[in-house]
Scaffold this active site. Structure first.
Site, PDB file in Angstrom:
ATOM      1  N   LYS A  87       5.552  27.941   1.688  1.00  0.00           N
ATOM      2  CA  LYS A  87       5.617  26.988   2.809  1.00  0.00           C
ATOM      3  C   LYS A  87       7.042  26.446   2.849  1.00  0.00           C
ATOM      4  O   LYS A  87       7.346  25.459   2.163  1.00  0.00           O
ATOM      5  CB  LYS A  87       4.646  25.836   2.588  1.00  0.00           C
ATOM      6  CG  LYS A  87       3.188  26.179   2.737  1.00  0.00           C
ATOM      7  CD  LYS A  87       2.352  24.926   2.515  1.00  0.00           C
ATOM      8  CE  LYS A  87       0.893  25.167   2.809  1.00  0.00           C
ATOM      9  NZ  LYS A  87       0.087  23.990   2.435  1.00  0.00           N
ATOM     10  N   ASP A  93       4.465  25.788  -2.823  1.00  0.00           N
ATOM     11  CA  ASP A  93       4.298  24.670  -1.894  1.00  0.00           C
ATOM     12  C   ASP A  93       5.527  23.779  -2.057  1.00  0.00           C
ATOM     13  O   ASP A  93       6.565  24.034  -1.452  1.00  0.00           O
ATOM     14  CB  ASP A  93       2.981  23.965  -2.274  1.00  0.00           C
ATOM     15  CG  ASP A  93       2.417  23.097  -1.170  1.00  0.00           C
ATOM     16  OD1 ASP A  93       3.209  22.542  -0.402  1.00  0.00           O
ATOM     17  OD2 ASP A  93       1.189  22.945  -1.078  1.00  0.00           O
ATOM     18  N   ARG A 108     -11.969  30.647  -2.465  1.00  0.00           N
ATOM     19  CA  ARG A 108     -11.076  31.620  -3.113  1.00  0.00           C
ATOM     20  C   ARG A 108     -11.498  33.044  -2.782  1.00  0.00           C
ATOM     21  O   ARG A 108     -10.696  33.960  -2.779  1.00  0.00           O
ATOM     22  CB  ARG A 108     -11.092  31.444  -4.630  1.00  0.00           C
ATOM     23  CG  ARG A 108     -10.554  30.118  -5.137  1.00  0.00           C
ATOM     24  CD  ARG A 108     -10.302  30.213  -6.646  1.00  0.00           C
ATOM     25  NE  ARG A 108     -10.186  28.919  -7.301  1.00  0.00           N
ATOM     26  CZ  ARG A 108      -9.059  28.233  -7.418  1.00  0.00           C
ATOM     27  NH1 ARG A 108      -7.948  28.717  -6.904  1.00  0.00           N
ATOM     28  NH2 ARG A 108      -9.028  27.074  -8.045  1.00  0.00           N
ATOM     29  N   LYS A 136      -5.671  29.439 -11.232  1.00  0.00           N
ATOM     30  CA  LYS A 136      -6.569  30.540 -10.948  1.00  0.00           C
ATOM     31  C   LYS A 136      -6.203  31.239  -9.639  1.00  0.00           C
ATOM     32  O   LYS A 136      -6.660  32.326  -9.359  1.00  0.00           O
ATOM     33  CB  LYS A 136      -8.010  30.008 -10.787  1.00  0.00           C
ATOM     34  CG  LYS A 136      -8.463  29.148 -11.916  1.00  0.00           C
ATOM     35  CD  LYS A 136      -9.845  28.514 -11.563  1.00  0.00           C
ATOM     36  CE  LYS A 136     -10.073  27.387 -12.541  1.00  0.00           C
ATOM     37  NZ  LYS A 136     -10.735  26.248 -11.896  1.00  0.00           N
ATOM     38  N   GLY A 137      -5.410  30.574  -8.822  1.00  0.00           N
ATOM     39  CA  GLY A 137      -5.151  31.072  -7.470  1.00  0.00           C
ATOM     40  C   GLY A 137      -4.634  32.495  -7.409  1.00  0.00           C
ATOM     41  O   GLY A 137      -4.937  33.237  -6.472  1.00  0.00           O
TER      42      GLY A 137
END
Ligand code: PRP
Length: 184
Positions: free
Chosen positions: A135, A107, A169, A47-48
């Site tokens: 990152k 990530d 969010r 969903k990000g």
């Protein structure tokens, strides 16, 4: 304990709204140029990526289509394992499409690396990645996204689509979550 105000749980704002929108406009201009005359399909990963997708598409001036996938990573706790299950697949046939995956964060890179391989097996013209955040210190796989919004330090960040326990969010900025919130 969470406070009522999102910003009270943030120790540092890494990206404010203005910087986010300025960068999205720059990336969108590059995408408009790079994909001119092509059949571009943006694939968001739920969903990000919802927030970045919603803002990003409105910076684009070309014809694009959009679709979504939901995937779940089998892992221990919060760590990605690279073993991924598709919970919702795209509705659109990928054959001969130029696919641009839109992600909120890279990530370890395990999720994206699996996803790229999976989508590439379906006969698209191309598969590339736009990740809003990366990152660099956490990346475990060799994966070069075509577009990166921002490189950030290896901190627990939330906001602008990124969650902790499904919250934060809706925060307009990207910030570092106070360790006291997640019990450290
Ligand atoms: C986050 C993010 C990526 C993945 C990145 O998703 O949206 O899909 O983790 O991690 P990796 O590079 O280590 O593989 P998450 O599973 O938190 O789901 P969400 O988008 O619903 O928050």
């Amino acid at each position: 304990m969470n406070s009522d105000h999102l910003s009270a749980d943030i120790s540092e704002v890494l990206l404010d709204e203005d910087s986010i929108h300025a960068r999205l406009a720059e990336v969108a201009a590059e995408v408009d140029r790079d994909y001119a005359g092509r059949d571009l399909l943006l694939v968001g990963v739920l969903k990000g990526a919802v927030v970045v997708m919603a803002d990003f598409i409105r910076h684009l001036n070309s014809h694009v289509t959009m679709d979504w996938m939901a995937i779940s990573s089998y892992g221990s706790g919060t760590k990605s394992s690279g073993v991924v299950r598709i919970l919702k697949d795209v509705d659109i046939d990928l054959t001969d499409k130029d696919v641009l995956i839109v992600e909120d964060i890279l990530d370890t890179g395990l999720t994206l690396s699996w996803l790229m391989e999976n989508l590439r097996s379906r006969g698209p013209a191309s598969v590339e990645v736009f990740t809003f955040l990366r990152k660099p210190e956490a990346v475990q796989v060799e994966l070069e996204p075509k577009y990166v919004g921002f490189d950030i330090p290896n901190e627990f960040v939330v906001g602008y689509g990124l969650d902790y326990a499904e919250q934060y969010r809706n925060m307009r900025q990207v910030g570092v979550l106070r360790p006291s919130v997640y019990g450290r």
